[in-house]
Design an enzyme around this catalytic site. Structure first.
Site, PDB file in Angstrom:
ATOM      1  N   HIS A 329       0.808  -1.212   0.000  1.00  0.00           N
ATOM      2  CA  HIS A 329       0.000   0.000   0.000  1.00  0.00           C
ATOM      3  C   HIS A 329       0.844   1.266   0.000  1.00  0.00           C
ATOM      4  O   HIS A 329       0.388   2.309  -0.487  1.00  0.00           O
ATOM      5  CB  HIS A 329      -0.936   0.016   1.211  1.00  0.00           C
ATOM      6  CG  HIS A 329      -2.166  -0.814   1.026  1.00  0.00           C
ATOM      7  ND1 HIS A 329      -2.200  -2.163   1.283  1.00  0.00           N
ATOM      8  CD2 HIS A 329      -3.411  -0.486   0.597  1.00  0.00           C
ATOM      9  CE1 HIS A 329      -3.411  -2.631   1.033  1.00  0.00           C
ATOM     10  NE2 HIS A 329      -4.169  -1.638   0.610  1.00  0.00           N
ATOM     11  N   GLY A 330       2.026   1.217   0.530  1.00  0.00           N
ATOM     12  CA  GLY A 330       2.824   2.433   0.551  1.00  0.00           C
ATOM     13  C   GLY A 330       4.190   2.214   1.172  1.00  0.00           C
ATOM     14  O   GLY A 330       4.385   1.329   2.009  1.00  0.00           O
TER      15      GLY A 330
END
Length: 518
Positions: A329-330
């Site tokens: 996700h990041g």
């Protein structure tokens, strides 16, 4: 180009639908598909044409490697595993450079004290989604699960614009067979009506709900990032606002993607199934971002050993899978911690299920028990969203501390709290300036109460209302006032058209979808 923009709705989409339909009915399926691929590449290049070569190059590379892997599987040659490892490594290296290089260098600089003077790398739009899509294709090619696809069909599978930017993470078996069907069979009035309805619901979620929640959600997180101390009421208000903003933003995008696919006669997989109705974290991950959950299960958890090597290894595999899911996700430690937290949740959930089975507690919980389980699950998820959205680990911990009540119910006077109202009511005199100040405080109080009412209403919607597919596909067979079911009638056409037009009037400021940053 965003789905929630006038240029997309009024220009790009009509041109694509008209061109695809005319070519499909007059010339044939392949010219229509070529037109759709070209339009999809144009759609991607609208954001930044400099990254088009990356999308094209990875498409060509993975198609060639996939064909080689399929041939190697049929001949059972020993080169299959090294070739698969090579293909996956190249894909992961591309993803790692664009998404994680800066994160890695920043942490290396922090550890060594050196300055590598590395500029920030711009993340290509949708790279996390289409890289995972291609890795799944290579893995299936190596195991004989991916048939021989022609190059045009593969290009369409990869670049099909409804799912190109933020998913769902489409598996080749989801759509490749649909691309082979005659266009006359799939471009039907019913599919188009279904598609417009899905798209309108998704657009409404994004523009009318998610975008209007954004200021409320952002206010608390910005305050904590700036070092301010807020009370539990304000902290929970911000956390809940973000929980609903993220849900309606991403589920809205997914609804729009499904609707756009149906307009072109392609049914994309569902990505959401009322995740806030989940009665456990296991159930939550069966409902939230379903295509990502499927990928992590099939291509990470199962290859790690799944539950085949004992409970200890199973829990370790769950934790590793969710840590990787968080990192996907990041590139930040907050995302890693969010993934680790959900891995811990899943470990506890599975252990609790095993304990219940051992003790013979197999009776259903009943309505009250299910509601308690839903509430506990929802609170656990909201706590996780704090790490997901906070700009730093320190801001996340400060916010969680406030949510736990360690800073009191409220530390902000006259801003929607009982203390503020008491002081406001007891104040007297002070002239016009004081009067204006009291009116401003009263307005703040009313605004806060209105926000709280909206959050309560959204919670009731998320917990009890039918979701998009239950409304549009008539999958919900319940009776009563909650059983809202779409039908291809003139009444529903007027309702959908009215909602679409009303929503478009509120699109003065186009905002990106939250999952675009992933």
């Amino acid at each position: 180009m965003l789905f929630n923009s006038h240029v997309f709705i009024l220009a790009f989409l009509p041109v694509m639908l008209l061109g695809y339909t005319l070519l499909g009915h007059t010339v044939g399926r392949r010219p229509a598909q070529l037109f759709l691929v070209a339009g999809s590449l144009f759609f991607y290049g609208w954001w930044d044409a400099s990254y088009l070569p990356l999308l094209i190059a990875t498409t060509v590379f993975n198609y060639m490697v996939g064909r080689r892997l399929t041939d190697a599987y049929r001949r059972n040659t020993p080169s299959r595993r090294p070739l698969l490892a090579f293909g996956i490594t190249v894909n992961l290296a591309i993803l790692a450079y664009f998404k994680y290089a800066t994160f890695f260098v920043e942490n290396l600089e922090a550890l060594t004290g050196l300055d590598f003077a590395m500029r920030a790398v711009v993340l290509p739009l949708g790279i996390s989604f289409f890289i995972f899509q291609k890795i799944a294709y290579l893995a299936d090619s190596a195991s004989g699960k991916a048939p021989d696809y022609d190059f045009l069909g593969f290009c369409l599978f990869v670049s099909f614009f409804p799912q190109l930017i933020a998913g769902p993470i489409v598996h080749h078996r989801d759509v490749m067979g649909q691309f082979q069907r005659p266009i006359r069979e799939v471009l039907t009035a019913r599919n188009f009506a279904l598609g417009v309805t899905f798209f309108t619901i998704g657009l409404f979620k994004k523009v009318m709900i998610a975008d209007n929640l954004a200021p409320l959600a952002q206010a608390s997180f910005v305050s904590f990032a700036a070092g301010e101390v807020l009370g539990a009421v304000s902290a929970w208000r911000g956390a809940l606002a973000y929980a609903f903003q993220l849900y309606f933003d991403f589920s809205g995008y997914s609804d729009m993607a499904i609707g756009l696919g149906l307009m072109f006669g392609i049914r994309l997989p569902y990505n959401f199934n009322s995740p806030y109705k989940a009665n456990s974290i296991i159930d939550f991950w069966r409902r939230w971002h379903m295509t990502l959950s499927r990928f992590l299960r099939d291509y990470v958890y199962v290859p790690l050993g799944g539950n085949r090597k004992g409970p200890t290894r199973r829990y370790l595999n769950l934790l590793l899978t969710m840590l990787l899911g968080g990192l996907w996700h990041g590139a930040a430690w907050t995302f890693v911690l969010w993934g680790g937290l959900h891995g811990f949740y899943l470990m506890v959930n599975h252990a609790w299920q095993k304990l219940r089975a051992t003790l013979g507690w197999t009776a259903p919980a009943g309505p009250a028990g299910s509601l308690v389980a839903r509430a506990v699950t929802f609170v656990a998820v909201v706590v996780g969203w704090v790490f997901f959205h906070a700009p730093s680990l320190g801001a996340a911990l400060d916010m969680l501390q406030s949510m736990a009540g360690m800073n009191g119910l409220s530390t902000v006077k006259a801003a929607g709290t009982v203390q503020g109202v008491t002081e406001l009511a007891g104040a007297a005199g002070g002239g016009a300036a004081a009067q204006d100040g009291r009116l401003a405080s009263l307005w703040s109080f009313v605004a806060a109460r209105s926000s709280d009412l909206v959050l309560v209403l959204l919670l009731l919607v998320a917990w009890f209302a039918p979701n998009s597919q239950e409304i549009v596909e008539a999958a919900d067979r319940r009776r009563g006032w909650l059983a809202i079911r779409w039908q291809p009638t003139a009444t529903w056409a007027v309702v959908v058209a009215g909602c679409l037009l009303a929503t478009m009037t509120q699109m003065s400021k186009v905002s990106a979808f939250l999952y675009f940053q992933f």
